[in-house]
Design a protein around this motif. Structure first.
Motif, PDB file in Angstrom:
ATOM      1  N   SER A 254       0.826  -1.206   0.000  1.00 21.76           N
ATOM      2  CA  SER A 254       0.000   0.000   0.000  1.00 21.76           C
ATOM      3  C   SER A 254       0.858   1.253   0.000  1.00 21.76           C
ATOM      4  O   SER A 254       0.515   2.262  -0.635  1.00 21.76           O
ATOM      5  N   THR A 255       2.004   1.194   0.713  1.00 18.61           N
ATOM      6  CA  THR A 255       2.909   2.337   0.725  1.00 18.61           C
ATOM      7  C   THR A 255       3.460   2.608  -0.668  1.00 18.61           C
ATOM      8  O   THR A 255       3.549   3.755  -1.123  1.00 18.61           O
ATOM      9  N   VAL A 256       3.824   1.513  -1.346  1.00 16.71           N
ATOM     10  CA  VAL A 256       4.296   1.673  -2.722  1.00 16.71           C
ATOM     11  C   VAL A 256       3.199   2.283  -3.585  1.00 16.71           C
ATOM     12  O   VAL A 256       3.444   3.129  -4.456  1.00 16.71           O
ATOM     13  N   GLY A 257       1.939   1.840  -3.348  1.00 21.15           N
ATOM     14  CA  GLY A 257       0.833   2.401  -4.108  1.00 21.15           C
ATOM     15  C   GLY A 257       0.674   3.884  -3.871  1.00 21.15           C
ATOM     16  O   GLY A 257       0.483   4.678  -4.818  1.00 21.15           O
ATOM     17  N   GLY A 262       1.552   9.409  -5.650  1.00 19.00           N
ATOM     18  CA  GLY A 262       2.135  10.742  -5.485  1.00 19.00           C
ATOM     19  C   GLY A 262       3.098  11.099  -6.609  1.00 19.00           C
ATOM     20  O   GLY A 262       3.097  12.219  -7.131  1.00 19.00           O
ATOM     21  N   ILE A 263       3.947  10.119  -6.980  1.00 17.29           N
ATOM     22  CA  ILE A 263       4.899  10.363  -8.069  1.00 17.29           C
ATOM     23  C   ILE A 263       4.152  10.635  -9.366  1.00 17.29           C
ATOM     24  O   ILE A 263       4.499  11.540 -10.146  1.00 17.29           O
ATOM     25  N   ALA A 264       3.121   9.812  -9.620  1.00 16.61           N
ATOM     26  CA  ALA A 264       2.354  10.016 -10.850  1.00 16.61           C
ATOM     27  C   ALA A 264       1.708  11.399 -10.873  1.00 16.61           C
ATOM     28  O   ALA A 264       1.679  12.079 -11.907  1.00 16.61           O
ATOM     29  N   HIS A 265       1.204  11.809  -9.714  1.00 15.30           N
ATOM     30  CA  HIS A 265       0.572  13.127  -9.655  1.00 15.30           C
ATOM     31  C   HIS A 265       1.580  14.237  -9.922  1.00 15.30           C
ATOM     32  O   HIS A 265       1.299  15.224 -10.622  1.00 15.30           O
ATOM     33  N   GLU A 266       2.785  14.070  -9.349  1.00 20.24           N
ATOM     34  CA  GLU A 266       3.801  15.105  -9.506  1.00 20.24           C
ATOM     35  C   GLU A 266       4.371  15.132 -10.928  1.00 20.24           C
ATOM     36  O   GLU A 266       4.734  16.183 -11.446  1.00 20.24           O
ATOM     37  N   LEU A 267       4.499  13.972 -11.554  1.00 19.84           N
ATOM     38  CA  LEU A 267       5.148  13.900 -12.858  1.00 19.84           C
ATOM     39  C   LEU A 267       4.195  14.126 -14.018  1.00 19.84           C
ATOM     40  O   LEU A 267       4.630  14.478 -15.120  1.00 19.84           O
ATOM     41  N   PHE A 430       2.883  12.274   1.927  1.00 16.30           N
ATOM     42  CA  PHE A 430       4.266  12.656   2.168  1.00 16.30           C
ATOM     43  C   PHE A 430       4.420  13.754   3.218  1.00 16.30           C
ATOM     44  O   PHE A 430       5.498  14.319   3.358  1.00 16.30           O
ATOM     45  N   TYR A 431       3.366  14.035   3.953  1.00 14.33           N
ATOM     46  CA  TYR A 431       3.512  14.974   5.074  1.00 14.33           C
ATOM     47  C   TYR A 431       3.655  14.169   6.362  1.00 14.33           C
ATOM     48  O   TYR A 431       2.842  13.305   6.673  1.00 14.33           O
ATOM     49  N   THR A 432       4.695  14.466   7.133  1.00 12.06           N
ATOM     50  CA  THR A 432       4.934  13.737   8.374  1.00 12.06           C
ATOM     51  C   THR A 432       5.594  14.657   9.372  1.00 12.06           C
ATOM     52  O   THR A 432       6.289  15.617   9.000  1.00 12.06           O
ATOM     53  N   THR A 433       5.383  14.374  10.630  1.00 14.12           N
ATOM     54  CA  THR A 433       6.028  15.117  11.722  1.00 14.12           C
ATOM     55  C   THR A 433       7.098  14.265  12.399  1.00 14.12           C
ATOM     56  O   THR A 433       7.704  14.717  13.369  1.00 14.12           O
ATOM     57  N   MET A 438       7.398   8.573   6.433  1.00 14.88           N
ATOM     58  CA  MET A 438       7.309   8.873   5.006  1.00 14.88           C
ATOM     59  C   MET A 438       6.063   9.702   4.682  1.00 14.88           C
ATOM     60  O   MET A 438       5.879  10.125   3.546  1.00 14.88           O
ATOM     61  N   GLY A 439       5.169   9.883   5.646  1.00 10.01           N
ATOM     62  CA  GLY A 439       3.987  10.677   5.389  1.00 10.01           C
ATOM     63  C   GLY A 439       2.954   9.979   4.538  1.00 10.01           C
ATOM     64  O   GLY A 439       2.183  10.655   3.848  1.00 10.01           O
TER      65      GLY A 439
END
Length: 479
Positions: A254-257, A262-267, A430-433, A438-439
């Protein structure tokens, strides 16, 4: 199956020991009763042999054509028959004997002749005359029939009733007031002329109980229960590790998903821009000489950019969690029981207590079991991470209830709570405290909840702590 707790193991051992102890006691009782029955039968045969011997002596005396006088015969018989106290004969109504004629002898002789066998004339509780039809008579003492030392050792109390009152022949338990179970057996002697009832009793006192066997069974049963408990614990630990491996694999996938999404959205945006600019350049080419080469290069660039976008899209479609193919009514108690089974040992080592309260028994959420398990595990893990640096009581409380027509799971902790600036971006990818985070955990939970038509909300508690609430559709009826 959960491993045996100490209380359950003790209860199982107690049940097992009691069952075995009852069986051992029953076998011991059967064995004691059998030995008692055999010993009593031996004593009855010994006494019967003596009484039959009396009949044989009278028959022998009656067969003598010229018997000796009783005064001369008695000294020769008495050493072989200690129970013989006197001897007499009544030929022709005239008494001759070692003792004076007993009263009622003539009537006894007539009764013996009518019955065709010897009869008895009791003198007291121990002595009696045995009178034959021939007129010969023996004065016998029942106390001397068999010496007490000759009786079988398994006997404790033995009585013989000669004249209505039991005569004690053996008493090894005199004055014994200890509690116990009494064995009793009564039989008549074998001689037809002297069918005196013999009664044997024996009390099974605590010193005869199978203490050694009970102690051995207590140790053996304790070892059996301990072995079973250890086996269950090993199986539970193996199952726990398998479940943790399975959940870790699912979490990684699921993390890879989420990462791919996120990568797909950014690229996708830059790739789209590249594609647009390339096509624009293709349209703006004015140089006729270079136009074929530039056109070819631009076409190749556009094709490669489009191919990269297609690859990323296929990657996202491959690994992104999809909506569950089937939803079902789930048992919240069973879900949390599985969660506690997996997480409680680890949390206990961290000093964290995990509790569960079902405020709406019978209500069922509607969703996918695997997705719901993953959400609850992530929320509990986040709560445990929040408690790692806190002092004071460490508690993670799970609660299930029906509210606003939905079934809600709430996971609250006693940690420091959520910072105000982090609250708006809590579910953003990708938001984490956390330094090592990894967020993607809460973003994944939000995605999974949305795939089940649910949602996740977060809020701070007073005076400290945070609470995450997962709201899911409620099944139409109680399961």
């Amino acid at each position: 199956m959960n491993p045996l707790s100490r209380a359950r193991a003790l209860f199982c051992w107690l049940i097992l020991f009691c069952l075995g102890a009852v069986w051992i006691a029953r076998q011991e009782y059967v064995d004691q009763h059998e030995r008692f029955f055999q010993s009593t039968s031996v004593a009855q045969r010994m006494l019967s042999q003596k009484t039959v011997q009396h009949e044989a002596v009278l028959a022998t005396l009656a067969a003598l054509s010229h018997p000796p006088s009783p005064e001369r015969l008695y000294p020769s018989l008495q050493p072989a028959m200690p129970q013989l106290l006197g001897l007499g004969h009544l030929p022709g109504g005239v008494w001759a004997g070692s003792l004076p004629q007993p009263p009622g002898l003539q009537a006894a002789v007539e009764r013996a002749r009518e019955l065709g066998r010897p009869v008895t004339m009791p003198v007291d509780d121990a002595r009696y005359w045995l009178v034959a039809p021939s007129g010969w008579s023996l004065l016998l003492d029942a106390r001397q029939l068999v010496p007490a030392a000759d009786f079988p050792p398994g006997l404790a109390h033995l009585t013989l009733t000669v004249n209505g009152t039991p005569l004690v022949l053996l008493d090894k338990q005199a004055g014994d007031t200890a509690p116990g179970l009494t064995l009793a057996l009564q039989k008549p002697l074998g001689a037809a002329s002297q069918p005196f009832p013999i009664r044997s009793t024996r009390k099974l006192t605590p010193d005869t109980w199978p203490w050694t066997a009970w102690l051995g069974w207590a140790v053996a049963s304790a070892l059996l229960v301990a072995g079973a408990a250890a086996w269950q614990r090993s199986r539970a630990e193996a199952r726990r590790q398998q479940e943790q491996v399975r959940l870790s694999a699912m979490a990684r996938l699921s993390t890879v998903g989420e990462m791919a999404a996120g990568i797909a959205h950014e690229l996708n945006q830059p790739l789209t821009a590249i594609l647009a600019h390339t096509r624009a350049a293709e349209r703006l080419l004015d140089d006729d000489e270079e136009r074929p080469a530039v056109r070819h290069a631009l076409l190749a660039s556009a094709q490669q950019a489009k191919r990269a976008a297609d690859i990323i899209s296929r990657m996202r479609a491959l690994v992104q969690p999809s909506s569950p193919a089937r939803r079902e009514a789930l048992d919240p108690d069973a879900l949390v029981a599985s969660l506690r089974f997996l997480r409680e040992p680890e949390l206990a080592r961290q000093g964290i207590r995990l509790t569960w309260a079902n405020a709406s028994p019978g209500a069922r959420p509607l969703g996918d079991r695997v997705a719901l398990e993953q959400i609850l595990h992530n929320l509990v893990q986040n709560a445990a991470d929040a408690l790692s640096g806190t002092k004071g009581p460490r508690l993670i409380a799970l609660e299930g209830r029906v509210a606003d027509g939905q079934y809600q799971f709430s996971v609250s902790d006693t940690g420091p709570g959520i910072a105000a600036d982090a609250m708006p971006r809590l579910f953003a990818p990708f938001y984490t405290t956390r330094d090592q985070g990894m967020g993607l955990g809460l973003a994944l939970c939000d995605t999974l909840a949305g795939s089940m038509d649910g949602r996740i909300d977060a809020r701070n508690l007073t005076p400290a702590g945070a609470c995450f609430t997962l709201s899911l559709p409620r099944a139409g009826g109680a399961a």
